[in-house]
Design an enzyme around this catalytic site. Structure first.
Site, short mmCIF file in Angstrom:
data_model
loop_
_atom_site.label_atom_id
_atom_site.label_comp_id
_atom_site.label_asym_id
_atom_site.label_seq_id
_atom_site.Cartn_x
_atom_site.Cartn_y
_atom_site.Cartn_z
N CYS A 130 5.64 7.41 7.88
CA CYS A 130 5.31 7.67 6.68
C CYS A 130 6.55 7.99 5.94
O CYS A 130 6.38 8.73 4.57
CB CYS A 130 4.37 8.76 6.71
SG CYS A 130 2.76 8.19 7.63
N ALA A 151 -2.75 8.62 9.77
CA ALA A 151 -2.05 8.36 8.38
C ALA A 151 -2.87 7.35 7.49
O ALA A 151 -3.94 6.65 8.01
CB ALA A 151 -0.66 7.34 9.00
N ARG A 180 0.94 -1.20 -0.07
CA ARG A 180 -0.02 0.16 -0.07
C ARG A 180 0.71 1.23 -0.10
O ARG A 180 2.09 1.18 0.23
CB ARG A 180 -1.04 -0.14 1.15
CG ARG A 180 -0.15 -0.11 2.68
CD ARG A 180 -0.80 0.96 3.61
NE ARG A 180 0.03 0.81 4.77
CZ ARG A 180 1.05 1.65 5.07
NH1 ARG A 180 1.59 2.29 4.27
NH2 ARG A 180 1.75 1.42 6.21
N GLY A 181 0.23 2.39 -0.32
CA GLY A 181 1.19 3.78 -0.57
C GLY A 181 1.23 4.02 0.95
O GLY A 181 0.58 3.69 2.04
#
Length: 159
Positions: free
Chosen positions: A115, A84, A13-14
């Site tokens: 992140c 996030a 996932r991003g």
């Protein structure tokens, strides 16, 4: 970090690395965006907006920072991420989602670069830290679900 009993899981996932743990609301909505709208950026903005509205319910002015995903508080000198977001889609079906810090032990973020953001003016926070008190997680979940349902124009069915 075996000493702290921390496990690392690589996923698709991003959003780079983040922490999931007690005191967070981790939401991984599974939606067929082909039935709602086919716009990944709009999907992410709607996730952010649901959290922004929930924070507003508690008197916190949150928002977005251009170029950074998630929900932020800012006092002009320090930007604090309270939620996030990292998503993945396959054939317009959503996977992964968000981690909203409610009563989260923020010390765990010291073991990672949350992140992937290394800017000195950015850190993480929680509702508890910003309000100076513990917050009822179930109450926050209900508020968040109501905002989510309103934004996505869906009905939430609870089991």
């Amino acid at each position: 970090r075996e000493k702290e009993n921390i496990e690392y899981f690589k996923i698709n996932r991003g959003g780079d690395i983040t922490y999931h743990g007690p005191g967070q609301i981790v939401g991984y909505p599974i939606l067929d965006l082909d039935e709602i709208f086919t716009d990944i950026h709009k999907y992410v903005r709607f996730l952010e907006e649901a959290v922004i509205r929930t924070c507003n319910d508690y008197g916190l002015k949150t928002g977005r920072i251009e170029g950074y995903t998630g929900v932020w508080l800012s006092d002009g000198s320090k930007n604090r991420k309270i939620c996030a977001i990292g998503v993945h889609l396959s054939r317009w079906v959503t996977m992964h989602g968000f981690a909203f810090n409610v009563n989260t032990n923020l010390d765990y973020f010291d073991y990672i670069v949350p992140c992937g953001i290394v800017d000195e003016d950015k850190t993480v926070t929680s509702l508890e830290k910003e309000l100076g008190r513990k917050v009822d997680v179930e109450e926050v979940k209900n508020r968040l679900l109501n905002h989510f349902a309103e934004l996505f124009d869906v009905e939430i069915l609870k089991r």
